[in-house]
Structure formats: structure tokens, C-alpha cells
Write a protein that holds these residues in place. Structure first.
Motif, PDB file in Angstrom:
ATOM      1  N   THR A  27      43.935   9.237  15.106  1.00 26.10           N
ATOM      2  CA  THR A  27      45.064   9.537  16.444  1.00 26.10           C
ATOM      3  C   THR A  27      45.511   8.890  17.689  1.00 26.10           C
ATOM      4  O   THR A  27      45.691   8.438  18.107  1.00 26.10           O
ATOM      5  N   ASN A  28      43.962   9.192  18.508  1.00 23.84           N
ATOM      6  CA  ASN A  28      43.388   8.433  19.644  1.00 23.84           C
ATOM      7  C   ASN A  28      43.429   7.208  19.421  1.00 23.84           C
ATOM      8  O   ASN A  28      43.959   6.794  20.615  1.00 23.84           O
ATOM      9  N   HIS A  29      43.187   6.388  18.447  1.00 25.28           N
ATOM     10  CA  HIS A  29      43.298   4.908  18.460  1.00 25.28           C
ATOM     11  C   HIS A  29      44.594   4.475  18.422  1.00 25.28           C
ATOM     12  O   HIS A  29      44.805   3.787  19.403  1.00 25.28           O
ATOM     13  N   LEU A  30      45.313   5.150  17.584  1.00 26.20           N
ATOM     14  CA  LEU A  30      46.403   4.941  17.600  1.00 26.20           C
ATOM     15  C   LEU A  30      47.830   4.981  18.548  1.00 26.20           C
ATOM     16  O   LEU A  30      48.491   4.085  19.233  1.00 26.20           O
ATOM     17  N   GLY A  31      47.669   6.560  19.350  1.00 29.20           N
ATOM     18  CA  GLY A  31      48.140   6.926  20.728  1.00 29.20           C
ATOM     19  C   GLY A  31      47.763   5.918  21.847  1.00 29.20           C
ATOM     20  O   GLY A  31      48.727   5.498  22.742  1.00 29.20           O
ATOM     21  N   ASP A  32      46.445   5.645  22.167  1.00 30.50           N
ATOM     22  CA  ASP A  32      46.136   5.148  23.039  1.00 30.50           C
ATOM     23  C   ASP A  32      46.775   3.879  22.631  1.00 30.50           C
ATOM     24  O   ASP A  32      46.932   2.794  24.271  1.00 30.50           O
ATOM     25  N   GLN A  33      47.237   3.278  21.434  1.00 28.67           N
ATOM     26  CA  GLN A  33      47.830   1.913  22.075  1.00 28.67           C
ATOM     27  C   GLN A  33      49.845   1.654  22.809  1.00 28.67           C
ATOM     28  O   GLN A  33      50.326   0.445  22.424  1.00 28.67           O
ATOM     29  N   VAL A  34      49.857   2.844  22.558  1.00 32.95           N
ATOM     30  CA  VAL A  34      51.426   3.234  23.239  1.00 32.95           C
ATOM     31  C   VAL A  34      51.350   3.761  24.577  1.00 32.95           C
ATOM     32  O   VAL A  34      50.335   3.471  25.341  1.00 32.95           O
ATOM     33  N   GLY A  35      51.594   1.873  25.373  1.00 32.48           N
ATOM     34  CA  GLY A  35      51.859   2.421  26.658  1.00 32.48           C
ATOM     35  C   GLY A  35      52.608   3.847  27.454  1.00 32.48           C
ATOM     36  O   GLY A  35      53.883   3.862  26.747  1.00 32.48           O
ATOM     37  N   ARG A  36      52.601   4.212  28.272  1.00 28.91           N
ATOM     38  CA  ARG A  36      52.273   5.217  28.970  1.00 28.91           C
ATOM     39  C   ARG A  36      53.392   4.936  30.135  1.00 28.91           C
ATOM     40  O   ARG A  36      52.561   4.185  31.528  1.00 28.91           O
ATOM     41  N   TYR A  37      54.820   5.680  30.613  1.00 28.70           N
ATOM     42  CA  TYR A  37      55.124   5.691  31.753  1.00 28.70           C
ATOM     43  C   TYR A  37      54.501   6.578  32.354  1.00 28.70           C
ATOM     44  O   TYR A  37      55.582   8.626  32.274  1.00 28.70           O
ATOM     45  N   PRO A  38      54.006   6.913  33.528  1.00 30.77           N
ATOM     46  CA  PRO A  38      53.426   7.748  34.354  1.00 30.77           C
ATOM     47  C   PRO A  38      54.604   8.101  35.343  1.00 30.77           C
ATOM     48  O   PRO A  38      55.930   7.668  35.547  1.00 30.77           O
ATOM     49  N   SER A  49      53.726  12.134  29.087  1.00 27.26           N
ATOM     50  CA  SER A  49      53.930  13.993  28.616  1.00 27.26           C
ATOM     51  C   SER A  49      53.590  13.484  27.517  1.00 27.26           C
ATOM     52  O   SER A  49      53.099  14.636  26.709  1.00 27.26           O
ATOM     53  N   LEU A  50      53.827  12.749  26.654  1.00 32.33           N
ATOM     54  CA  LEU A  50      53.854  12.540  25.171  1.00 32.33           C
ATOM     55  C   LEU A  50      52.277  12.241  24.322  1.00 32.33           C
ATOM     56  O   LEU A  50      52.270  10.540  24.741  1.00 32.33           O
ATOM     57  N   THR A  51      51.624  13.422  24.459  1.00 30.19           N
ATOM     58  CA  THR A  51      50.225  12.784  23.981  1.00 30.19           C
ATOM     59  C   THR A  51      50.102  12.274  23.279  1.00 30.19           C
ATOM     60  O   THR A  51      50.676  12.285  22.455  1.00 30.19           O
ATOM     61  N   ASN A  52      48.753  12.008  22.528  1.00 31.66           N
ATOM     62  CA  ASN A  52      48.127  11.524  21.142  1.00 31.66           C
ATOM     63  C   ASN A  52      48.685  12.551  20.232  1.00 31.66           C
ATOM     64  O   ASN A  52      48.681  11.747  19.688  1.00 31.66           O
ATOM     65  N   PRO A  53      47.779  13.342  20.466  1.00 29.34           N
ATOM     66  CA  PRO A  53      47.999  14.503  19.555  1.00 29.34           C
ATOM     67  C   PRO A  53      49.682  14.904  19.354  1.00 29.34           C
ATOM     68  O   PRO A  53      50.106  15.437  18.202  1.00 29.34           O
ATOM     69  N   GLY A  54      50.304  14.816  20.062  1.00 32.94           N
ATOM     70  CA  GLY A  54      52.261  15.040  20.246  1.00 32.94           C
ATOM     71  C   GLY A  54      52.668  13.554  19.823  1.00 32.94           C
ATOM     72  O   GLY A  54      53.882  14.776  18.833  1.00 32.94           O
ATOM     73  N   LEU A  55      52.194  12.885  19.539  1.00 33.96           N
ATOM     74  CA  LEU A  55      53.068  11.279  19.429  1.00 33.96           C
ATOM     75  C   LEU A  55      52.523  11.732  17.282  1.00 33.96           C
ATOM     76  O   LEU A  55      53.228  12.196  16.079  1.00 33.96           O
ATOM     77  N   ALA A  56      51.343  12.185  16.538  1.00 33.06           N
ATOM     78  CA  ALA A  56      50.858  12.405  15.321  1.00 33.06           C
ATOM     79  C   ALA A  56      51.785  14.236  14.917  1.00 33.06           C
ATOM     80  O   ALA A  56      52.407  13.359  13.759  1.00 33.06           O
ATOM     81  N   GLU A  57      51.941  14.856  15.959  1.00 30.35           N
ATOM     82  CA  GLU A  57      53.010  16.200  15.376  1.00 30.35           C
ATOM     83  C   GLU A  57      53.917  15.612  15.015  1.00 30.35           C
ATOM     84  O   GLU A  57      54.109  15.492  14.294  1.00 30.35           O
ATOM     85  N   LEU A  58      54.913  14.781  15.843  1.00 28.69           N
ATOM     86  CA  LEU A  58      56.489  13.595  15.937  1.00 28.69           C
ATOM     87  C   LEU A  58      56.107  13.109  14.399  1.00 28.69           C
ATOM     88  O   LEU A  58      56.987  13.336  14.296  1.00 28.69           O
TER      89      LEU A  58
END
Length: 355
Positions: free
Chosen positions: A50-61, A279-288
């Protein structure tokens, strides 16, 4: 000779029942401990994945910074995304982990694609409502202007504020992709299958009419064309929705989200090219992603916000929104009644073969 000497070397005296029970309990405990260790290792793998995939996402602060909580629409069940496609015209990605060009140049970018996507709380239905980029709306602090100017004036925060004011629908998350990212993501997904209503050429790339399997370059030409289309930007909006429908249908119809391997491949390609709010965290992405496992393409409504026509404001060509019809649609979005709204207005749905 003693009894002990009479025993064969492999023989053992009878084991008392109490000892057998203790040995059985120990064996059971060993099995349970082994299973627990395997579960913990699997869970750790999921977290790492989850962290590997989530960390690939660009985040807008700070996407939601500066928004007055008291003036925002009330939260609803499910999740609502503001999907934006930028027209940076950069040949290199400006969104996602593969971005090599600036992802936002103040005053230089406008949003070419604007969609409000809502996923029902049970994850079994969804809606995608497009807002034409030339829609004439009130942009807070800037007066009346084209809706896509909000992204240029103030980036994601002003864009969200403008859409929330217009629709009275609360935006939970923000996602953006540029044209270069769209092209690469389409190629990563193996292309898309669409039925093209009219042959068009854009940027030297021709997209023939009829059923087509489009690679990234042809898909990009397909969604960017408008001048050759009779409906102009309205037809382009339908093509954008058609491309999105093709990507989603390909994933859902093949059981991708119910297969860990195929789900990983899909999410891996998407996460490299899309930017989301922080605000869309790595666990949030996985849950989605997991929450969409029961979603079917037939349960997604694709619509364009009702309009009354086009006109000019100064030197600008604009689109006028139908305020009353729009209020009815956005109320349906807020109450998870979009399917019923669309059933009563079949011509409002995205056709099977848009121009």
C-alpha cells in the motif's frame, strides 16, 4: 532380565492420556502461532505494498486551505471527487510521480476537463457529471468568468471553492491529471476500446469512425478534438467521458478489482500519473480501491450539467448554465438519486456512440 531390557530399542512404554493431551495442546499452539506469524507477515506485506503504490501518487498540499468550514456544503455519505484535467500542453508529465515539468504554474494553466465524480456509500454505484470548461460562473473574489479560470487564478483551493459554491456539493477529494499523463496511463492500461462517432484528426493523428482500440496517442487526439465536431466543446466533453467510461469498463468487466494481481497492475499505472490532495492517505487510497470491488460499469451514470446555450461575454465565447435544472441535478447528487434523475431524462445520459 528387567522389563526395560526386554523392550526393543524403538519401543516406548505406554504414554499416559494426560501426557498425550498436553502434547496435542502444544501442537495446536504451534500451529496457531505459525498461522499468526503468516497473517502478520501478510499484513506487513499489504502495508508495504500500500505504501509503495500510495507513495507513487503526487500529492497536492493544502488543497482545502483557506476554505471557510461554515460556508462549505454539508458532508454526505460516500465520497465526492473533483476531477481536473489540465491543458499545460507540456510534452512531459506535470502530474503524478513521473512529473518532470512543473505541476502548476500560477496564471498559466486552466482546467480543460472538469468532472464531479461521486461514489455511493456502499460502493455499488457512482456518477460522473461534467461541467463545460467555458461555463459562465461566479468565481469567488474574481467575479463572473469561465469556470476553468478558477484554476488559473488560485489553483486547486479556488477551483474547489468555485465548484462547491456552484453545486452545493461538498468536495471530499481533488484529483488532477495532465494530457501527457493521460496518454501514458492509457498506454500502461493497454489502450482503450471506444466506438468513435466521427472521424477526426488532431495534431496529425487521425482517429477513424467506428469501433476502435486506441493507444495513448490516438486516445489523446480523441479527447482533445473539438473544432471538427459539430457540438464543439460539448462533443469534446462527451468524448472525455467516453474515454473514462472505456477505462473504467475495461477494469470492471475483466474483474480487475477482484484480482489482487490485476488490481495491482491497474493501480500501479494510475498512481504514477495522477495527483491528489494530501488528505487522501495511502490507507485511504487502498480502502477506496477495495471499496469499488462491487461496482459495475452499468451502475455509473455519465452526465453533463444542463445548459441553456452559448453566447459571448466581451470577447469570450461562453456556456450558460441552466440554473433550475442544475439545482435539481446537484440535489440528486447529494441524495444519491442520480440514476433516477437520469432515468427521467434519458437524453441527458452519455450516448453509446458520442460524436
Amino acid at each position: 532380565m528387567s522389563v526395560e531390557h526386554l523392550l526393543h530399542a524403538d519401543d516406548q512404554p505406554p504414554e499416559p492420556p494426560s501426557a498425550r493431551r498436553r502434547r496435542g495442546v502444544r501442537a495446536l499452539l504451534y500451529v496457531l502461532v505459525a498461522v499468526l506469524i503468516l497473517v502478520l507477515l501478510a499484513a506487513a506485506g499489504v502495508v508495504l505494498l500500500t505504501n509503495h503504490l500510495g507513495d507513487q501518487v503526487g500529492r497536492y498540499p493544502s488543497v482545502f486551505s483557506g476554505l471557510d468550514p461554515s460556508s462549505r456544503p454539508a458532508a454526505k455519505a460516500g465520497q465526492t471527487f473533483l476531477l481536473v484535467g489540465t491543458d499545460s500542453r507540456s510534452p512531459d508529465p506535470t502530474t503524478g510521480a513521473d512529473a518532470t515539468a512543473p505541476d502548476f504554474v500560477f496564471g498559466a494553466q486552466r482546467s480543460d476537463v472538469i468532472m464531479v465524480a461521486t461514489i455511493a456509500d456502499d460502493g455499488k454505484s457512482a456518477s460522473v457529471v461534467s461541467i463545460p470548461r467555458d461555463s459562465w460562473v461566479d468565481i469567488p473574489g474574481h467575479g463572473m468568468n469561465k469556470v476553468n479560470a478558477a484554476f488559473s487564478f488560485g489553483g486547486p483551493p479556488l477551483m474547489i471553492r468555485t465548484i462547491e459554491q456552484l453545486t452545493r456539493v461538498r468536495i471530499d477529494h481533488f484529483a488532477v491529471i495532465d494530457f501527457a499523463g493521460f496518454q501514458q496511463m492509457t498506454d500502461a492500461a493497454g489502450g482503450i476500446d471506444v466506438n468513435v462517432g466521427q472521424t477526426t484528426t488532431f495534431g496529425g493523428v487521425t482517429v477513424p469512425a467506428g469501433p476502435q482500440h486506441l493507444d495513448g496517442a490516438h486516445a489523446l487526439a480523441y479527447v482533445r478534438q473539438r473544432k471538427e465536431l459539430a457540438g464543439g466543446d460539448f462533443d469534446r466533453v462527451r468524448r472525455q467521458q467516453n474515454a473514462l467510461r472505456a477505462l473504467i469498463s475495461q477494469a470492471l468487466s475483466s474483474g480487475t478489482l477482484s484480482s489482487p494481481t490485476r488490481a495491482y497492475d491497474l493501480v500501479n499505472s494510475v498512481t504514477q500519473h495522477v495527483g491528489v490532495d494530501d488528505s487522501l492517505t495511502n490507507p485511504g487510497l487502498a480502502e477506496l480501491v477495495y471499496g469499488l470491488r462491487d461496482l459495475r460499469g452499468s451502475n455509473i451514470a455519465y452526465l453533463t450539467v444542463p445548459t441553456t446555450g452559448t453566447g459571448t461575454e466581451g470577447s469570450q465565447s461562453v456556456v450558460y448554465l441552466d440554473e433550475q435544472a442544475d439545482q435539481d441535478l446537484w440535489f440528486a447528487v447529494n441524495t444519491d438519486a442520480v440514476q433516477q434523475w437520469a432515468d427521467a431524462r434519458p437524453n441527458a445520459r452519455l450516448p453509446a456512440v458520442p460524436r
